[in-house]
Design a protein around this motif. Structure first.
Motif, PDB file in Angstrom:
ATOM      1  N   THR A 184       0.830  -1.202   0.000  1.00  0.00           N
ATOM      2  CA  THR A 184       0.000   0.000   0.000  1.00  0.00           C
ATOM      3  C   THR A 184       0.865   1.253   0.000  1.00  0.00           C
ATOM      4  OG1 THR A 184      -1.825  -1.091   1.147  1.00  0.00           O
ATOM      5  CG2 THR A 184      -1.697   1.308   1.325  1.00  0.00           C
ATOM      6  N   ALA A 185       0.631   2.126  -0.973  1.00  0.00           N
ATOM      7  CA  ALA A 185       1.436   3.332  -1.129  1.00  0.00           C
ATOM      8  C   ALA A 185       0.896   4.135  -2.299  1.00  0.00           C
ATOM      9  CB  ALA A 185       2.901   2.987  -1.395  1.00  0.00           C
ATOM     10  N   VAL A 186       1.414   5.341  -2.450  1.00  0.00           N
ATOM     11  CA  VAL A 186       1.223   6.094  -3.683  1.00  0.00           C
ATOM     12  C   VAL A 186       2.378   5.726  -4.610  1.00  0.00           C
ATOM     13  CG1 VAL A 186       1.060   8.361  -4.760  1.00  0.00           C
ATOM     14  CG2 VAL A 186       0.067   7.973  -2.482  1.00  0.00           C
ATOM     15  N   TYR A 187       2.042   5.315  -5.811  1.00  0.00           N
ATOM     16  CA  TYR A 187       3.040   4.881  -6.782  1.00  0.00           C
ATOM     17  C   TYR A 187       3.282   5.990  -7.805  1.00  0.00           C
ATOM     18  CZ  TYR A 187       3.105   0.171  -4.932  1.00  0.00           C
ATOM     19  OH  TYR A 187       3.286  -0.924  -4.114  1.00  0.00           O
ATOM     20  N   TYR A 188       4.571   6.259  -8.047  1.00  0.00           N
ATOM     21  CA  TYR A 188       4.979   7.340  -8.935  1.00  0.00           C
ATOM     22  C   TYR A 188       5.813   6.805 -10.097  1.00  0.00           C
ATOM     23  CZ  TYR A 188       3.793  10.440  -5.025  1.00  0.00           C
ATOM     24  OH  TYR A 188       3.152  11.113  -4.014  1.00  0.00           O
ATOM     25  N   CYS A 189       5.573   7.375 -11.238  1.00  0.00           N
ATOM     26  CA  CYS A 189       6.372   7.115 -12.426  1.00  0.00           C
ATOM     27  C   CYS A 189       7.477   8.176 -12.488  1.00  0.00           C
ATOM     28  CB  CYS A 189       5.447   7.222 -13.640  1.00  0.00           C
ATOM     29  SG  CYS A 189       6.222   7.014 -15.231  1.00  0.00           S
ATOM     30  N   HIS A 190       8.648   7.782 -12.959  1.00  0.00           N
ATOM     31  CA  HIS A 190       9.790   8.695 -12.974  1.00  0.00           C
ATOM     32  C   HIS A 190      10.646   8.486 -14.208  1.00  0.00           C
ATOM     33  CE1 HIS A 190      13.070  11.146 -11.665  1.00  0.00           C
ATOM     34  NE2 HIS A 190      13.891  10.134 -11.419  1.00  0.00           N
ATOM     35  N   ARG A 191      11.041   9.587 -14.807  1.00  0.00           N
ATOM     36  CA  ARG A 191      12.009   9.553 -15.897  1.00  0.00           C
ATOM     37  C   ARG A 191      13.389   9.583 -15.248  1.00  0.00           C
ATOM     38  NH1 ARG A 191      13.113  14.701 -19.848  1.00  0.00           N
ATOM     39  NH2 ARG A 191      14.822  13.823 -21.087  1.00  0.00           N
ATOM     40  N   ILE A 192      14.089   8.480 -15.306  1.00  0.00           N
ATOM     41  CA  ILE A 192      15.364   8.335 -14.605  1.00  0.00           C
ATOM     42  C   ILE A 192      16.355   9.421 -15.037  1.00  0.00           C
ATOM     43  CG2 ILE A 192      17.309   6.792 -14.123  1.00  0.00           C
ATOM     44  CD1 ILE A 192      14.628   5.873 -12.937  1.00  0.00           C
ATOM     45  N   GLY A 193      17.008  10.017 -14.052  1.00  0.00           N
ATOM     46  CA  GLY A 193      18.027  11.029 -14.332  1.00  0.00           C
ATOM     47  C   GLY A 193      17.481  12.423 -14.538  1.00  0.00           C
ATOM     48  N   SER A 194      16.190  12.588 -14.322  1.00  0.00           N
ATOM     49  CA  SER A 194      15.570  13.901 -14.485  1.00  0.00           C
ATOM     50  C   SER A 194      14.813  14.273 -13.221  1.00  0.00           C
ATOM     51  CB  SER A 194      14.597  13.876 -15.667  1.00  0.00           C
ATOM     52  OG  SER A 194      13.373  13.255 -15.309  1.00  0.00           O
ATOM     53  N   LYS A 195      14.180  15.432 -13.271  1.00  0.00           N
ATOM     54  CA  LYS A 195      13.342  15.856 -12.158  1.00  0.00           C
ATOM     55  C   LYS A 195      11.864  15.586 -12.445  1.00  0.00           C
ATOM     56  CE  LYS A 195      16.522  19.530 -10.719  1.00  0.00           C
ATOM     57  NZ  LYS A 195      16.684  20.984 -10.462  1.00  0.00           N
ATOM     58  N   ALA A 196      11.611  14.815 -13.504  1.00  0.00           N
ATOM     59  CA  ALA A 196      10.236  14.585 -13.935  1.00  0.00           C
ATOM     60  C   ALA A 196       9.586  13.435 -13.172  1.00  0.00           C
ATOM     61  CB  ALA A 196      10.218  14.294 -15.436  1.00  0.00           C
ATOM     62  N   TRP A 197       8.468  13.751 -12.515  1.00  0.00           N
ATOM     63  CA  TRP A 197       7.684  12.777 -11.773  1.00  0.00           C
ATOM     64  C   TRP A 197       6.222  12.926 -12.172  1.00  0.00           C
ATOM     65  CZ3 TRP A 197       9.860   9.279  -8.366  1.00  0.00           C
ATOM     66  CH2 TRP A 197      11.188   9.520  -7.975  1.00  0.00           C
ATOM     67  N   GLY A 198       5.482  11.826 -12.080  1.00  0.00           N
ATOM     68  CA  GLY A 198       4.048  11.907 -12.252  1.00  0.00           C
ATOM     69  C   GLY A 198       3.394  12.383 -10.968  1.00  0.00           C
ATOM     70  N   GLN A 199       2.059  12.481 -11.008  1.00  0.00           N
ATOM     71  CA  GLN A 199       1.314  12.966  -9.845  1.00  0.00           C
ATOM     72  C   GLN A 199       1.053  11.861  -8.836  1.00  0.00           C
ATOM     73  OE1 GLN A 199      -0.088  11.991 -12.612  1.00  0.00           O
ATOM     74  NE2 GLN A 199      -1.840  10.766 -11.965  1.00  0.00           N
ATOM     75  N   GLY A 200       1.261  10.616  -9.244  1.00  0.00           N
ATOM     76  CA  GLY A 200       1.072   9.491  -8.352  1.00  0.00           C
ATOM     77  C   GLY A 200      -0.313   8.879  -8.466  1.00  0.00           C
ATOM     78  N   THR A 201      -0.386   7.582  -8.155  1.00  0.00           N
ATOM     79  CA  THR A 201      -1.664   6.881  -8.115  1.00  0.00           C
ATOM     80  C   THR A 201      -1.682   5.993  -6.874  1.00  0.00           C
ATOM     81  OG1 THR A 201      -3.198   5.490  -9.394  1.00  0.00           O
ATOM     82  CG2 THR A 201      -0.862   4.957  -9.596  1.00  0.00           C
ATOM     83  N   GLN A 202      -2.772   6.055  -6.140  1.00  0.00           N
ATOM     84  CA  GLN A 202      -2.877   5.349  -4.862  1.00  0.00           C
ATOM     85  C   GLN A 202      -3.182   3.869  -5.087  1.00  0.00           C
ATOM     86  OE1 GLN A 202      -2.624   6.540  -1.460  1.00  0.00           O
ATOM     87  NE2 GLN A 202      -2.666   4.340  -1.059  1.00  0.00           N
ATOM     88  N   VAL A 203      -2.402   3.033  -4.425  1.00  0.00           N
ATOM     89  CA  VAL A 203      -2.661   1.595  -4.392  1.00  0.00           C
ATOM     90  C   VAL A 203      -2.894   1.205  -2.943  1.00  0.00           C
ATOM     91  CG1 VAL A 203      -1.670  -0.707  -4.739  1.00  0.00           C
ATOM     92  CG2 VAL A 203      -1.326   1.089  -6.461  1.00  0.00           C
ATOM     93  N   THR A 204      -4.041   0.599  -2.668  1.00  0.00           N
ATOM     94  CA  THR A 204      -4.374   0.159  -1.318  1.00  0.00           C
ATOM     95  C   THR A 204      -4.683  -1.326  -1.347  1.00  0.00           C
ATOM     96  OG1 THR A 204      -5.304   2.334  -0.788  1.00  0.00           O
ATOM     97  CG2 THR A 204      -5.904   0.496   0.648  1.00  0.00           C
ATOM     98  N   VAL A 205      -3.946  -2.064  -0.535  1.00  0.00           N
ATOM     99  CA  VAL A 205      -4.131  -3.515  -0.450  1.00  0.00           C
ATOM    100  C   VAL A 205      -4.715  -3.822   0.923  1.00  0.00           C
ATOM    101  CG1 VAL A 205      -3.074  -5.779  -0.674  1.00  0.00           C
ATOM    102  CG2 VAL A 205      -2.145  -3.819  -1.946  1.00  0.00           C
ATOM    103  N   SER A 206      -5.969  -4.223   0.933  1.00  0.00           N
ATOM    104  CA  SER A 206      -6.661  -4.427   2.199  1.00  0.00           C
ATOM    105  C   SER A 206      -7.851  -5.342   1.989  1.00  0.00           C
ATOM    106  CB  SER A 206      -7.126  -3.082   2.760  1.00  0.00           C
ATOM    107  OG  SER A 206      -7.903  -3.271   3.930  1.00  0.00           O
ATOM    108  N   SER A 207      -8.156  -6.108   3.036  1.00  0.00           N
ATOM    109  CA  SER A 207      -9.334  -6.961   2.980  1.00  0.00           C
ATOM    110  C   SER A 207     -10.524  -6.253   3.621  1.00  0.00           C
ATOM    111  CB  SER A 207      -9.056  -8.284   3.690  1.00  0.00           C
ATOM    112  OG  SER A 207      -8.603  -8.065   5.011  1.00  0.00           O
TER     113      SER A 207
END
Length: 113
Positions: A90-113
């Protein structure tokens, strides 16, 4: 203008699967390494996985064997297939262009019963 837009997050039960997508624009996607990171509140952002322009991949020990990164150069998109999910994923997952300052806004993943 560099843009990274994640999608595909949500709520899933332990043992379930999700596939995240990251649509990239504003740079030459096919020559850049791309990665996925994740962050939980109060903790530092942690590296999950990387894929090079040639398709080589590396994974954090915590996700090896369960997560798979891939990329579609025709669609300028990088994916993260997550299987056998655990509550500790469970976390916010971010995409990243390696070696840059570019990040996405993130998407929440929640693992729960």
């Amino acid at each position: 203008q560099v843009q990274l837009v994640e999608s595909g997050g949500g709520l899933v039960q332990p043992g379930g699967s999700l596939k995240l997508s990251c649509a990239a624009s504003g740079f030459i996607f096919e020559i850049n390494a791309m990665g996925w990171y994740r962050q939980v509140p109060g903790k530092e952002r942690e590296w999950v996985t990387t894929i090079t322009s040639g398709g080589s991949t590396n994974y954090a020990d915590s996700v090896t064997g369960r997560f798979t990164i891939s990329r579609d150069k025709a669609k300028n998109t990088v994916y993260l297939q997550m299987n056998s999910l655990k509550p500790e994923d469970t976390a916010v997952y971010y995409c990243h262009r390696i070696g840059s300052k570019a990040w996405g806004q993130g998407t929440q993943v929640t693992v729960s019963s």
